[in-house]
Write an enzyme that holds these catalytic residues in place. Structure first.
Site, short mmCIF file in Angstrom:
data_model
loop_
_atom_site.label_atom_id
_atom_site.label_comp_id
_atom_site.label_asym_id
_atom_site.label_seq_id
_atom_site.Cartn_x
_atom_site.Cartn_y
_atom_site.Cartn_z
N TYR A 102 -3.87 -7.22 15.46
CA TYR A 102 -4.37 -7.56 16.23
C TYR A 102 -5.28 -8.49 15.84
O TYR A 102 -6.54 -8.52 17.05
CB TYR A 102 -4.91 -6.17 15.48
CG TYR A 102 -4.86 -4.35 16.36
CD1 TYR A 102 -3.50 -4.89 17.69
CD2 TYR A 102 -5.45 -3.29 16.56
CE1 TYR A 102 -2.84 -3.50 18.20
CE2 TYR A 102 -5.10 -2.37 16.63
CZ TYR A 102 -3.43 -2.50 18.03
OH TYR A 102 -3.00 -1.45 18.24
N GLY A 136 3.95 -3.24 11.17
CA GLY A 136 3.87 -3.76 10.76
C GLY A 136 2.97 -3.25 8.91
O GLY A 136 4.28 -1.73 8.92
N SER A 159 -6.57 -5.42 11.63
CA SER A 159 -6.66 -5.97 12.02
C SER A 159 -6.40 -6.62 12.15
O SER A 159 -6.06 -7.84 13.04
CB SER A 159 -8.23 -5.59 13.26
OG SER A 159 -8.48 -4.13 14.00
N THR A 160 -6.24 -6.80 10.97
CA THR A 160 -6.06 -9.05 11.06
C THR A 160 -4.67 -9.09 11.38
O THR A 160 -3.98 -10.38 10.58
CB THR A 160 -6.13 -9.29 9.54
OG1 THR A 160 -5.71 -8.69 8.83
CG2 THR A 160 -7.82 -9.10 9.48
N GLY A 161 -3.13 -8.18 11.39
CA GLY A 161 -2.04 -8.72 11.65
C GLY A 161 -2.08 -8.81 13.85
O GLY A 161 -2.78 -9.97 14.10
N ILE A 165 0.30 -0.80 -0.44
CA ILE A 165 0.09 -0.20 0.13
C ILE A 165 0.45 1.19 -0.15
O ILE A 165 0.53 2.58 -0.64
CB ILE A 165 -0.85 0.16 0.82
CG1 ILE A 165 -2.21 0.44 0.56
CG2 ILE A 165 -0.34 -0.24 2.40
CD1 ILE A 165 -3.39 -0.10 1.78
N ASP A 207 1.63 -0.17 9.05
CA ASP A 207 1.69 0.93 10.24
C ASP A 207 3.24 1.97 10.05
O ASP A 207 3.86 3.02 9.68
CB ASP A 207 1.58 1.07 11.45
CG ASP A 207 0.94 3.34 12.46
OD1 ASP A 207 1.58 3.07 11.69
OD2 ASP A 207 1.02 2.46 13.55
N1 AR6 Z 1 0.88 -3.11 2.63
C1 AR6 Z 1 -0.21 -3.78 2.62
N2 AR6 Z 1 -0.53 -4.33 3.33
C2 AR6 Z 1 0.29 -4.66 4.60
C3 AR6 Z 1 1.73 -4.02 4.40
C4 AR6 Z 1 1.93 -2.96 3.38
N3 AR6 Z 1 3.05 -2.17 3.00
N4 AR6 Z 1 2.96 -4.39 5.75
C5 AR6 Z 1 1.66 -5.23 6.22
N5 AR6 Z 1 1.04 -5.52 5.62
P1 AR6 Z 1 -0.62 -4.88 10.86
P2 AR6 Z 1 -3.21 -4.38 12.76
C6 AR6 Z 1 -0.14 -6.30 6.21
O1 AR6 Z 1 -0.40 -5.91 12.30
O2 AR6 Z 1 -3.76 -5.96 12.88
C7 AR6 Z 1 0.98 -2.09 14.06
O3 AR6 Z 1 2.36 -2.04 15.07
C8 AR6 Z 1 -0.41 -7.22 7.31
O4 AR6 Z 1 0.48 -8.53 6.68
O5 AR6 Z 1 0.29 -4.29 10.29
O6 AR6 Z 1 -4.46 -3.51 12.78
C9 AR6 Z 1 0.07 -0.75 14.32
O7 AR6 Z 1 0.73 0.42 14.77
C10 AR6 Z 1 -1.88 -7.61 7.87
O8 AR6 Z 1 -3.23 -8.13 6.50
O9 AR6 Z 1 -2.07 -4.08 11.32
C11 AR6 Z 1 -0.60 -0.74 15.51
O10 AR6 Z 1 -0.41 -1.37 17.25
C12 AR6 Z 1 -2.21 -6.06 7.32
O11 AR6 Z 1 -1.58 -4.95 7.07
C13 AR6 Z 1 -1.29 -2.73 15.26
O12 AR6 Z 1 0.06 -3.26 14.94
C14 AR6 Z 1 -2.04 -5.63 8.90
O13 AR6 Z 1 -2.04 -6.15 10.28
C15 AR6 Z 1 -1.98 -2.90 14.48
O14 AR6 Z 1 -2.22 -4.01 14.27
#
Ligand code: AR6
Length: 175
Positions: free
Chosen positions: A123, A34, A119-121, A13, A36
């Site tokens: 969280y 992740g 939220s699927t990573g 993204i 973020d």
């Molecule tokens: N592009 C698209 N999707 C991605 C990318 C990318 N570059 N990188 C990871 N993903 P997560 P959450 C996907 O853990 O579960 C952070 O530390 C990843 O594979 O990023 O909402 C925040 O600061 C997964 O499918 O977010 C919070 O503390 C999805 O993005 C916490 O993690 C979401 O995974 C939020 O957790």
């Protein structure tokens, strides 16, 4: 319900050339791992500087910043729910993330918006349930957002993409 403007793609993204990308943030809005972490890394430190002025954000709500070095014009930051057992309002909070992000996109005249799988990573929200909630909420809200041309779910991996494709197909079959 309006599924015609929803697309599912696999990708990173931070590379999205759109009006706004959504960041799956935490309530501090001060970065993390992740997606973020990837967004902050690609946008540069000016993004963190703007985030520091925002005073955090509640779970299920959203705040907008500029995109700085990203190809996207804006970043819409939303803290998704941490999944506990499904009895802590997780589904409603997740739907509320998608709704509030679209609302901010409309208010800021964004026509193209890309979402990650909120939220699927870290969280731990169960993927198939999260995908159903995401596409249904987007399809319902798009009814009221005529100026949004396209919303994409940008899935980082194949398994995530499959889940969103399946959820979208099921919804199209209902229409
Ligand atoms: N592009 C698209 N999707 C991605 C990318 C990318 N570059 N990188 C990871 N993903 P997560 P959450 C996907 O853990 O579960 C952070 O530390 C990843 O594979 O990023 O909402 C925040 O600061 C997964 O499918 O977010 C919070 O503390 C999805 O993005 C916490 O993690 C979401 O995974 C939020 O957790």
């Amino acid at each position: 319900m309006n599924t015609a403007r929803i697309e599912i793609i696999q990708g990173d993204i931070t590379k999205s050339e759109v009006d706004a990308i959504v960041n799956a943030a935490n309530t501090s809005l001060l970065g993390g791992g992740g997606v973020d972490g990837a967004i902050h890394m690609a946008a540069g430190s000016a993004l963190l500087a703007e985030c520091r002025t925002l005073g955090g954000c509640k779970t299920g709500e959203a705040k907008i910043t500029r995109g700085y070095r990203l190809p996207a014009k804006f970043v819409i930051h939303t803290p998704g729910p941490r999944y506990k057992d499904g009895n802590h309002n997780e589904a409603e909070l997740l739907a509320s993330c998608y709704r509030n992000c679209l609302k901010l996109a409309v208010e800021n005249h964004c026509a193209t918006v890309d979402f990650p799988s909120i939220s699927t990573g870290v969280y731990s929200f169960p993927l198939n349930d999260a995908a159903k909630i995401a596409v249904r909420t987007l399809a319902e809200e798009l009814e009221h957002c005529p100026n949004i041309k396209r919303v994409r779910m940008v899935c980082f991996d194949q398994k995530t993409m499959k889940a969103y494709e399946t959820a979208l197909e099921a919804l199209k079959a209902e229409e």
